[in-house]
Design a protein around this motif. Structure first.
Motif, PDB file in Angstrom:
ATOM      1  N   ASP A 145     -38.265  92.010  -9.668  1.00 36.99           N
ATOM      2  CA  ASP A 145     -37.667  92.371 -10.963  1.00 36.99           C
ATOM      3  C   ASP A 145     -36.374  91.596 -11.212  1.00 36.99           C
ATOM      4  O   ASP A 145     -36.103  91.148 -12.326  1.00 36.99           O
ATOM      5  CB  ASP A 145     -37.373  93.884 -11.007  1.00 36.99           C
ATOM      6  CG  ASP A 145     -38.641  94.710 -11.030  1.00 36.99           C
ATOM      7  OD1 ASP A 145     -39.686  94.180 -11.472  1.00 36.99           O
ATOM      8  OD2 ASP A 145     -38.588  95.870 -10.595  1.00 36.99           O
TER       9      ASP A 145
ATOM     10  N   ARG B 217     -37.174  88.107 -12.220  1.00 40.27           N
ATOM     11  CA  ARG B 217     -37.782  88.085 -13.545  1.00 40.27           C
ATOM     12  C   ARG B 217     -36.692  88.181 -14.622  1.00 40.27           C
ATOM     13  O   ARG B 217     -36.687  87.428 -15.593  1.00 40.27           O
ATOM     14  CB  ARG B 217     -38.772  89.239 -13.683  1.00 40.27           C
ATOM     15  CG  ARG B 217     -39.550  89.192 -15.000  1.00 40.27           C
ATOM     16  CD  ARG B 217     -40.503  90.369 -15.147  1.00 40.27           C
ATOM     17  NE  ARG B 217     -41.564  90.292 -14.130  1.00 40.27           N
ATOM     18  CZ  ARG B 217     -41.826  91.241 -13.238  1.00 40.27           C
ATOM     19  NH1 ARG B 217     -41.103  92.348 -13.218  1.00 40.27           N
ATOM     20  NH2 ARG B 217     -42.805  91.101 -12.370  1.00 40.27           N
ATOM     21  N   VAL B 218     -35.729  89.088 -14.433  1.00 40.98           N
ATOM     22  CA  VAL B 218     -34.643  89.248 -15.395  1.00 40.98           C
ATOM     23  C   VAL B 218     -33.744  88.002 -15.402  1.00 40.98           C
ATOM     24  O   VAL B 218     -33.320  87.522 -16.455  1.00 40.98           O
ATOM     25  CB  VAL B 218     -33.808  90.516 -15.063  1.00 40.98           C
ATOM     26  CG1 VAL B 218     -32.547  90.569 -15.917  1.00 40.98           C
ATOM     27  CG2 VAL B 218     -34.651  91.753 -15.268  1.00 40.98           C
TER      28      VAL B 218
ATOM     29  N   GLY C  34     -34.575  84.900 -14.626  1.00 34.71           N
ATOM     30  CA  GLY C  34     -35.290  83.803 -15.266  1.00 34.71           C
ATOM     31  C   GLY C  34     -35.327  83.958 -16.780  1.00 34.71           C
ATOM     32  O   GLY C  34     -35.164  82.983 -17.517  1.00 34.71           O
ATOM     33  N   THR C  35     -35.520  85.193 -17.257  1.00 29.33           N
ATOM     34  CA  THR C  35     -35.539  85.449 -18.705  1.00 29.33           C
ATOM     35  C   THR C  35     -34.180  85.151 -19.316  1.00 29.33           C
ATOM     36  O   THR C  35     -34.064  84.521 -20.385  1.00 29.33           O
ATOM     37  CB  THR C  35     -35.928  86.919 -18.982  1.00 29.33           C
ATOM     38  OG1 THR C  35     -37.180  87.195 -18.364  1.00 29.33           O
ATOM     39  CG2 THR C  35     -36.027  87.176 -20.469  1.00 29.33           C
ATOM     40  N   ALA C  36     -33.111  85.568 -18.626  1.00 30.52           N
ATOM     41  CA  ALA C  36     -31.755  85.311 -19.132  1.00 30.52           C
ATOM     42  C   ALA C  36     -31.461  83.821 -19.168  1.00 30.52           C
ATOM     43  O   ALA C  36     -30.852  83.312 -20.122  1.00 30.52           O
ATOM     44  CB  ALA C  36     -30.737  86.041 -18.261  1.00 30.52           C
TER      45      ALA C  36
ATOM     46  N   ALA D  46     -33.646  81.331 -19.435  1.00 32.94           N
ATOM     47  CA  ALA D  46     -34.446  80.711 -20.493  1.00 32.94           C
ATOM     48  C   ALA D  46     -33.847  81.003 -21.865  1.00 32.94           C
ATOM     49  O   ALA D  46     -33.770  80.116 -22.727  1.00 32.94           O
ATOM     50  CB  ALA D  46     -35.887  81.212 -20.416  1.00 32.94           C
ATOM     51  N   ALA D  47     -33.380  82.233 -22.072  1.00 36.86           N
ATOM     52  CA  ALA D  47     -32.798  82.597 -23.366  1.00 36.86           C
ATOM     53  C   ALA D  47     -31.510  81.827 -23.631  1.00 36.86           C
ATOM     54  O   ALA D  47     -31.279  81.330 -24.742  1.00 36.86           O
ATOM     55  CB  ALA D  47     -32.537  84.105 -23.400  1.00 36.86           C
ATOM     56  N   SER D  48     -30.673  81.700 -22.604  1.00 37.61           N
ATOM     57  CA  SER D  48     -29.422  80.972 -22.799  1.00 37.61           C
ATOM     58  C   SER D  48     -29.675  79.484 -23.034  1.00 37.61           C
ATOM     59  O   SER D  48     -28.963  78.833 -23.797  1.00 37.61           O
ATOM     60  CB  SER D  48     -28.489  81.183 -21.606  1.00 37.61           C
ATOM     61  OG  SER D  48     -29.059  80.628 -20.432  1.00 37.61           O
ATOM     62  N   SER D  49     -30.699  78.933 -22.379  1.00 35.19           N
ATOM     63  CA  SER D  49     -31.038  77.519 -22.581  1.00 35.19           C
ATOM     64  C   SER D  49     -31.513  77.272 -24.002  1.00 35.19           C
ATOM     65  O   SER D  49     -31.125  76.300 -24.646  1.00 35.19           O
ATOM     66  CB  SER D  49     -32.109  77.069 -21.586  1.00 35.19           C
ATOM     67  OG  SER D  49     -31.643  77.186 -20.267  1.00 35.19           O
TER      68      SER D  49
END
Length: 201
Positions: A8, A11-12, A14-16, A18-21
């Motif tokens: 978990d 996963r969080v 990686g999501t953060a 990707a969103a910041s990129s």
């Protein structure tokens, strides 16, 4: 209470990431170059390669010259020693010669840069500019006078030493290897014991 597993967490994370990129790539960010009318100081400059004078490493540099005045100094990417890199001392060579006026932004000669030897007489309080020939002769005369007055050929036990303890020599990192070799040979020939270099101190 929810227990976060290792899966978990990644996963969080990686999501953060990707969103910041994606956020940084969308829209205009301050990090991107702005549309401005820039006049580059090296636009019409003639480039000459040189060697940094600060230490005996021998890093290569590129001096940009406009109308006989150096306007920039940077590392030489084709030089085998530093491959374009420069330490803070090497880069600051430009500011030994020039400074920017904080009010006008104009490039002006550095007012603190000495271009002639300065001499203060014994007991005096004022420094005065003197000519190089006079300064060199004065230094040579003082060195000879001191060496002649303090030179020892033998110790009290009769051991040959050929030395003087009244003169010391401190090398500077502005000298290259060849200059250091010549000066150290001169110092040893004169019988100087206290021989050191500022890079080791």
């Amino acid at each position: 209470m929810y227990e976060v597993t290792r899966r978990d967490f990644f996963r969080v994370l990686g999501t953060a990431f990707a969103a910041s990129s994606l956020a940084s790539l969308s829209g205009t960010a301050p990090g991107f170059a702005a549309e401005t009318d820039l006049s580059y100081r090296i636009k019409d400059a003639k480039e000459s390669t040189s060697i940094c004078c600060f230490c005996s490493v021998g890093c290569g540099g590129i001096a940009s010259v406009v109308d006989g005045k150096m306007v920039a100094f940077e590392g030489d990417p084709d030089h085998p020693v530093n491959r374009g890199g420069m330490c803070s001392k090497g880069v600051s060579q430009f500011n030994m010669l020039n400074v920017y006026d904080p009010e006008t932004g104009e490039l002006t000669p550095n007012p603190n840069r000495l271009q002639k030897p300065m001499y203060r007489a014994a007991g005096g309080t004022k420094w005065e500019e003197v000519e190089w020939d006079w300064a060199i002769e004065k230094i040579a005369a003082k060195v000879k006078e001191t060496r002649d007055a303090t030179f020892e050929t033998k110790t009290a036990d009769g051991v040959t030493v050929n030395r003087t303890k009244a003169i010391a020599q401190l090398g500077g990192a502005g000298l290259d290897n060849e200059e250091c070799a010549a000066l150290s040979k001169l110092a040893r020939a004169m019988g100087i014991l206290y021989l050191e270099h500022q890079a080791r101190i």
